[in-house]
Write an enzyme that holds these catalytic residues in place. Structure first.
Site, PDB file in Angstrom:
ATOM      1  N   ASP A   1      24.771  21.904  62.933  1.00 36.76           N
ATOM      2  CA  ASP A   1      25.002  23.274  63.271  1.00 36.76           C
ATOM      3  C   ASP A   1      23.775  23.647  64.350  1.00 36.76           C
ATOM      4  O   ASP A   1      22.645  23.850  64.226  1.00 36.76           O
ATOM      5  CB  ASP A   1      24.885  24.330  62.184  1.00 36.76           C
ATOM      6  CG  ASP A   1      25.566  25.718  62.734  1.00 36.76           C
ATOM      7  OD1 ASP A   1      25.754  25.881  64.200  1.00 36.76           O
ATOM      8  OD2 ASP A   1      25.923  26.714  62.009  1.00 36.76           O
TER       9      ASP A   1
ATOM     10  N   ASN B   1      30.437  29.664  64.992  1.00 33.56           N
ATOM     11  CA  ASN B   1      31.043  28.848  63.499  1.00 33.56           C
ATOM     12  C   ASN B   1      32.237  29.365  63.104  1.00 33.56           C
ATOM     13  O   ASN B   1      33.064  28.781  62.619  1.00 33.56           O
ATOM     14  CB  ASN B   1      29.944  29.250  62.447  1.00 33.56           C
ATOM     15  CG  ASN B   1      28.815  28.356  62.689  1.00 33.56           C
ATOM     16  OD1 ASN B   1      28.790  27.628  63.734  1.00 33.56           O
ATOM     17  ND2 ASN B   1      27.790  28.610  61.829  1.00 33.56           N
TER      18      ASN B   1
ATOM     19  N   GLY C   1      30.416  24.286  60.618  1.00 32.47           N
ATOM     20  CA  GLY C   1      29.400  24.764  61.588  1.00 32.47           C
ATOM     21  C   GLY C   1      28.804  23.907  62.767  1.00 32.47           C
ATOM     22  O   GLY C   1      28.412  24.214  63.519  1.00 32.47           O
TER      23      GLY C   1
ATOM     24  N   ASP D   1      28.517  21.204  65.706  1.00 30.67           N
ATOM     25  CA  ASP D   1      28.828  21.750  67.221  1.00 30.67           C
ATOM     26  C   ASP D   1      28.105  20.580  68.172  1.00 30.67           C
ATOM     27  O   ASP D   1      27.346  19.862  67.754  1.00 30.67           O
ATOM     28  CB  ASP D   1      28.851  23.040  67.549  1.00 30.67           C
ATOM     29  CG  ASP D   1      27.328  23.725  67.325  1.00 30.67           C
ATOM     30  OD1 ASP D   1      26.193  22.598  67.281  1.00 30.67           O
ATOM     31  OD2 ASP D   1      27.172  24.729  66.942  1.00 30.67           O
TER      32      ASP D   1
ATOM     33  N   TRP E   1      44.323  18.346  65.923  1.00 28.03           N
ATOM     34  CA  TRP E   1      45.534  19.360  66.081  1.00 28.03           C
ATOM     35  C   TRP E   1      45.327  20.134  67.323  1.00 28.03           C
ATOM     36  O   TRP E   1      44.995  21.363  67.462  1.00 28.03           O
ATOM     37  CB  TRP E   1      45.411  20.346  64.839  1.00 28.03           C
ATOM     38  CG  TRP E   1      46.032  19.672  63.442  1.00 28.03           C
ATOM     39  CD1 TRP E   1      46.384  18.412  63.195  1.00 28.03           C
ATOM     40  CD2 TRP E   1      45.894  20.223  62.383  1.00 28.03           C
ATOM     41  NE1 TRP E   1      46.569  18.246  62.089  1.00 28.03           N
ATOM     42  CE2 TRP E   1      46.183  18.978  61.433  1.00 28.03           C
ATOM     43  CE3 TRP E   1      45.719  21.633  61.898  1.00 28.03           C
ATOM     44  CZ2 TRP E   1      46.357  19.506  60.040  1.00 28.03           C
ATOM     45  CZ3 TRP E   1      45.767  21.939  60.529  1.00 28.03           C
ATOM     46  CH2 TRP E   1      45.933  20.809  59.675  1.00 28.03           C
TER      47      TRP E   1
ATOM     48  N   ARG F   1      38.418   6.911  72.379  1.00 30.08           N
ATOM     49  CA  ARG F   1      38.933   6.369  71.256  1.00 30.08           C
ATOM     50  C   ARG F   1      40.355   7.045  70.986  1.00 30.08           C
ATOM     51  O   ARG F   1      40.256   8.333  71.034  1.00 30.08           O
ATOM     52  CB  ARG F   1      38.071   6.621  69.889  1.00 30.08           C
ATOM     53  CG  ARG F   1      38.892   5.961  68.544  1.00 30.08           C
ATOM     54  CD  ARG F   1      39.548   7.190  67.913  1.00 30.08           C
ATOM     55  NE  ARG F   1      40.189   6.788  66.350  1.00 30.08           N
ATOM     56  CZ  ARG F   1      40.703   7.262  65.718  1.00 30.08           C
ATOM     57  NH1 ARG F   1      41.433   8.385  66.276  1.00 30.08           N
ATOM     58  NH2 ARG F   1      41.108   6.890  64.378  1.00 30.08           N
TER      59      ARG F   1
ATOM     60  N   ASP G   1      43.777   7.992  69.436  1.00 28.42           N
ATOM     61  CA  ASP G   1      44.238   8.381  68.284  1.00 28.42           C
ATOM     62  C   ASP G   1      45.879   7.693  68.175  1.00 28.42           C
ATOM     63  O   ASP G   1      46.596   7.629  68.993  1.00 28.42           O
ATOM     64  CB  ASP G   1      44.337   9.827  67.934  1.00 28.42           C
ATOM     65  CG  ASP G   1      44.505   9.943  66.395  1.00 28.42           C
ATOM     66  OD1 ASP G   1      43.784   9.656  65.639  1.00 28.42           O
ATOM     67  OD2 ASP G   1      45.542  10.880  66.306  1.00 28.42           O
TER      68      ASP G   1
ATOM     69  N   LYS H   1      49.644   3.427  67.368  1.00 28.06           N
ATOM     70  CA  LYS H   1      50.925   2.605  66.832  1.00 28.06           C
ATOM     71  C   LYS H   1      52.208   3.608  67.197  1.00 28.06           C
ATOM     72  O   LYS H   1      53.271   2.854  67.175  1.00 28.06           O
ATOM     73  CB  LYS H   1      50.673   2.499  65.508  1.00 28.06           C
ATOM     74  CG  LYS H   1      51.794   1.994  64.472  1.00 28.06           C
ATOM     75  CD  LYS H   1      51.182   2.073  63.100  1.00 28.06           C
ATOM     76  CE  LYS H   1      52.077   1.250  62.196  1.00 28.06           C
ATOM     77  NZ  LYS H   1      51.295   0.778  61.097  1.00 28.06           N
TER      78      LYS H   1
ATOM     79  N   GLU I   1      43.396   3.195  67.793  1.00 22.03           N
ATOM     80  CA  GLU I   1      43.495   3.222  66.261  1.00 22.03           C
ATOM     81  C   GLU I   1      44.846   2.866  66.081  1.00 22.03           C
ATOM     82  O   GLU I   1      45.917   3.585  66.234  1.00 22.03           O
ATOM     83  CB  GLU I   1      43.310   4.893  65.653  1.00 22.03           C
ATOM     84  CG  GLU I   1      43.475   4.604  64.278  1.00 22.03           C
ATOM     85  CD  GLU I   1      44.330   5.714  63.712  1.00 22.03           C
ATOM     86  OE1 GLU I   1      44.382   5.869  62.495  1.00 22.03           O
ATOM     87  OE2 GLU I   1      45.048   6.392  64.675  1.00 22.03           O
TER      88      GLU I   1
ATOM     89  N   ASP J   1      38.809   8.329  57.680  1.00 19.33           N
ATOM     90  CA  ASP J   1      40.079   8.227  56.890  1.00 19.33           C
ATOM     91  C   ASP J   1      40.273   7.410  55.547  1.00 19.33           C
ATOM     92  O   ASP J   1      41.237   7.447  55.012  1.00 19.33           O
ATOM     93  CB  ASP J   1      41.221   7.479  57.864  1.00 19.33           C
ATOM     94  CG  ASP J   1      41.470   8.088  59.059  1.00 19.33           C
ATOM     95  OD1 ASP J   1      41.435   9.425  58.989  1.00 19.33           O
ATOM     96  OD2 ASP J   1      41.762   8.012  60.361  1.00 19.33           O
TER      97      ASP J   1
ATOM     98  N   ARG K   1      34.259  13.419  54.289  1.00 22.49           N
ATOM     99  CA  ARG K   1      33.499  14.131  55.434  1.00 22.49           C
ATOM    100  C   ARG K   1      32.467  15.184  54.892  1.00 22.49           C
ATOM    101  O   ARG K   1      32.523  16.397  55.390  1.00 22.49           O
ATOM    102  CB  ARG K   1      34.686  14.614  56.398  1.00 22.49           C
ATOM    103  CG  ARG K   1      35.891  13.766  56.826  1.00 22.49           C
ATOM    104  CD  ARG K   1      37.012  14.365  57.166  1.00 22.49           C
ATOM    105  NE  ARG K   1      38.107  13.351  57.451  1.00 22.49           N
ATOM    106  CZ  ARG K   1      39.191  13.632  57.823  1.00 22.49           C
ATOM    107  NH1 ARG K   1      39.613  15.074  58.122  1.00 22.49           N
ATOM    108  NH2 ARG K   1      40.066  12.624  58.272  1.00 22.49           N
TER     109      ARG K   1
HETATM  110  C1  NOJ Z   1      44.380   9.216  62.776  1.00 23.08           C
HETATM  111  C2  NOJ Z   1      43.225   9.801  62.641  1.00 23.08           C
HETATM  112  O1  NOJ Z   1      41.865   8.949  62.319  1.00 23.08           O
HETATM  113  C3  NOJ Z   1      43.159  10.750  61.474  1.00 23.08           C
HETATM  114  O2  NOJ Z   1      42.078  11.536  61.158  1.00 23.08           O
HETATM  115  C4  NOJ Z   1      43.957  11.791  61.990  1.00 23.08           C
HETATM  116  O3  NOJ Z   1      44.394  12.904  61.066  1.00 23.08           O
HETATM  117  C5  NOJ Z   1      45.306  11.070  62.280  1.00 23.08           C
HETATM  118  N1  NOJ Z   1      45.444  10.111  63.025  1.00 23.08           N
HETATM  119  C6  NOJ Z   1      46.369  12.140  63.129  1.00 23.08           C
HETATM  120  O4  NOJ Z   1      45.665  12.499  64.144  1.00 23.08           O
END
Ligand code: NOJ
Ligand code: CA
Length: 710
Positions: free
Chosen positions: A25, A31, A47, A49, A91, A224, A226, A229, A254, A325, A378
């Site tokens: 932080d 925050n 917090g 950033d 999100w 990277r 996301d 697939k 990924e 994950d 995490r």
């Molecule tokens: C894969 C990400 O690594 C994961 O953390 C995330 O929740 C999902 N994709 C959805 O975005």
């Protein structure tokens, strides 16, 4: 815009993965809301950033890493959804902005510039598959630089059924949640209820591309991506090409596939990897099992060799032990010697083919007290760079910068039984021998083609004697040794291309050894413009190449010698993501197309829609005529030619026809260039060189001439 960009050959580096909210932080004023100052509720903001990350750059640098992968930074929903705040960043509501909890574009630029001063570059996690939850929180609300565009319900009202895919769509797909993890649902439905983008909508296509470009323009050296697939590879290809037209970037995806079993899913992972590196998710579980529980090194060695052997660029894929994950190794391994085994597994992921990722806190043995996966993997960062793990990371990261066997070497097991494993990696005159023992103390004698002498391991200073092609080692329990040698490279040798896909005009960074101080580079037989040249790195501009192959050779000539050929996945240029389809009524089964332009030269699997079409998405040069041949079969098997040729012209939607448009083609259609696929493509593509007849060349020439006329 960040000036004086320093390029990096990614294979020579190590990535440090940070979940921004959980790192440090640096600014208490950003925050809230949804903030837990006590760091008890794992589903709230804690917090961290961008200012905090920038403050900790010296700490990160002390680990010897050269890339930081940050969790998604874009502006996320301003509500809780499904009992969680979007502290993780997956999100998004606005792809043009930075989330207020993390900072703003100035803070991002500051991070990039300060990182660059320390020889580190920044890779941003980007999420083009989906926005936020569709049925909770802000209900898929989407903004374009602060202006509301739509939300999931409003979008439903505008949605129509695509006659080809059968999907209700507008900005988003409206096809429910993924209920079957294959075929159409996999790519055209909501992943865990997240509003799934319709990337073929031209507005979405450019919005997502502009959003990614903002990170590139503000100095990111890579992305990277996301959930690749769940998107059409053909869209990703055209998206990547547009980003690469800015400068050489390190983009990896990924592709979530947990096993090395030869399923269709693994086959798809390899297909995706031919376009962009992927995270080595399929092998991670086997590594954790073998070190954290039980399992034979011999089995693991065999699995890894077979897994790596199929990639065109195994060294460009991305290795990791822990991630946000999965359950952290130290939470998962239930053994008295878990810490020693963690050190071994960490050292392994840093010495296998592939670019290693260190998940934040691996160096300080960070675990969560609850010990489970997402979100408990995490916890808030604990800073400690004086541990044994930190020493291992630093030592191997430094070795990687100087010994190219780590960056570009091949992978050959010399000896393996249940508890002892020795593998060698070679790149020209750079060599590495990795030896480990997880069982009782043992002595090992190996055949090793290294010069006679006494060698010292990089990690612990353990000794090895080599005499007459035999190496003798003493291996205590839970030992892990890394021996290495290096002599000057005689003649040019290419280890990597960044990126390994390109279109004319694009810059590509060639990494390797023995390039001397000048020379020339040939791409597909054409001389490439050289932008910079050093003994280990060359920057070139890709020329236009007359080819219908997927891959063209790149060679370096220096000091009167020519290098090995490196494969570059070639695209003709100005590609647009095209929905390519034909009526399904005359066909059954799993079909593939192969065509007569580079973009179509490797088999592409088709999906079958409820509305009676076979379709896929292909990056196509706008306005270019092409033909495809149909094949039937499953992944990993030899495909059966159906002796059907269909024709189209590059456009956003292409309905293939039985006859070509435009001037008639008099001879038989062009055969696919299957023989041009690299030998190590997934097994069983139709046999080599069947089609390399003179007639084909004649037709090709006619086709080219026609393309030029248009
Ligand atoms: C894969 C990400 O690594 C994961 O953390 C995330 O929740 C999902 N994709 C959805 O975005
Ligand atoms: Ca999708």
């Amino acid at each position: 815009m960040v000036s004086a960009y320093t390029y990096l050959v990614p294979e020579r580096g190590v990535i440090y993965q940070v979940m921004v909210d959980r790192f440090y932080d640096g600014n208490g004023s950003n925050n809230g809301p949804f903030y837990d100052p006590d760091h008890k509720n794992y589903r709230l903001y804690w917090g961290g950033d961008l200012e905090g990350l920038t403050e900790k750059l010296d700490y990160i640098k002390s680990l010897g890493v050269s890339m930081i992968w940050v969790s998604p930074l874009n502006d996320n929903i301003n509500k809780m959804a499904h009992g969680s705040a979007p502290y993780h960043g997956y999100w998004t509501r606005d792809y043009k902005g930075i989330d207020e909890h993390f900072g703003d574009w100035n803070d991002f630029r500051e991070l990039v510039e300060e990182a660059q001063k320390r020889g580190i570059c920044v890779i941003v996690d980007y999420v083009p598959n989906h926005a936020g939850p569709a049925t909770d929180g802000e209900f898929g609300a989407l903004y374009d630089n602060g202006t509301k565009v739509t939300d999931y319900y409003e979008d439903t009202k505008n949605a129509t059924v695509n006659p080809i895919t059968g999907i209700r769509e507008a900005i988003y797909h409206h096809n429910g949640n993924i209920f079957r993890w294959e075929d159409i649902p996999l790519k055209y439905a909501n992943l865990y209820g997240l509003a799934d983008f319709n990337q073929l909508n031209p507005w979405v296509d450019s919005y997502l591309t502009e959003g990614a470009k903002l990170f590139v323009e503000n100095g990111a050296c890579g992305l990277r991506i996301d959930a690749v697939k769940h998107m059409e590879l053909g869209w990703l290809e055209s998206f990547y090409l547009r980003l690469y037209s800015e400068r050489p970037l390190f983009i990896y995806g990924e592709y979530y596939s947990l096993s090395t079993d030869r399923t269709e899913d693994l086959h798809e992972l390899y297909r995706y990897s031919n376009v962009s590196p992927v995270l080595d998710i399929p092998i991670r579980e086997d590594i954790v099992r073998t070190f954290g529980f039980v399992g034979s090194f011999e089995t693991l060695a065999g699995e890894l060799e077979s897994y790596y052997s199929i990639f065109v660029y195994p060294n460009k894929q991305v290795n990791f032990l822990d991630s946000h994950d999965l359950v952290r190794f130290l939470n998962e391994a239930k053994r008295d010697d878990a810490l020693e085994r963690f050190h071994m597994a960490l050292a392994l992921t840093m010495t296998l083919p592939g670019i290693p990722v260190i998940y934040y806190g691996d160096e300080s043995y960070l675990v969560s007290k609850d010990g489970k996966g997402d979100p408990y993997n995490r916890p808030m960062m604990v800073f400690n760079n004086s541990t044994e793990a930190a020493r291992i990371i630093r030592t191997l990261a430094e070795l990687r910068k100087t010994n190219d066997a780590l960056a570009f070497g091949d992978f050959k097991t010399l000896y393996a039984n249940y508890s002892v494993w020795a593998f060698e990696r070679t790149f020209g005159t750079h060599k590495l021998l990795v030896v480990m023992n997880k069982g009782s103390p043992s002595n090992l004698t190996l055949s090793l083609d290294w010069p006679d002498g006494a060698y010292s391991d990089a990690l612990y200073g353990a000794g090895m004697t080599v005499k007459g092609g035999k190496a003798m080692l003493t291996l205590p329990k839970n030992s892990f040794y890394v021996f290495h040698i290096k002599r000057p490279q005689d003649g040019p040798l290419i280890g990597s291309l960044t990126p390994y896909v390109a279109q004319p005009g694009q810059e590509v960074l060639i990494g390797g050894a023995g390039f001397r101080s000048s020379g020339r580079v040939l791409i597909g037989g054409e001389e490439a413009e050289v932008l910079s040249w050093s003994p280990s790195e060359i920057l070139v501009r890709v020329p236009e190449v007359e080819t219908s192959s997927a891959w063209v050779d790149v060679t370096v000539e220096a000091g009167g010698k020519r290098s090995n050929p490196a494969k570059l996945r070639y695209y003709s240029g100005s590609d647009i993501p095209a929905l390519v389809a034909f009526n399904a009524s005359n066909f059954t089964g799993k079909l593939w197309i192969v065509g007569n332009i580079s973009e179509l030269a490797e088999p592409r699997p088709l999906l079958e829609s409820s509305t009676g079409y076979y379709f896929t998405v292909v990056p196509l040069p706008n306005g270019t005529a092409f033909s495809v041949r149909l094949y039937r079969g499953s992944a990993w098997e030899e495909l059966e030619p159906l002796n059907v040729t269909l024709y189209g012209v590059g456009n956003r939607t292409v309905l293939l026809k039985a006859e070509p448009e435009g001037p008639p083609i008099t001879s038989s259609p062009v055969e696919p260039s299957l023989s041009e696929s690299p030998g190590n493509m997934p097994g069983g593509w139709p046999a080599k060189a069947i089609y390399a007849s003179l007639a084909v060349l004649v037709v090709l020439a006619i086709g080219m001439a026609w393309r030029k006329m248009r």
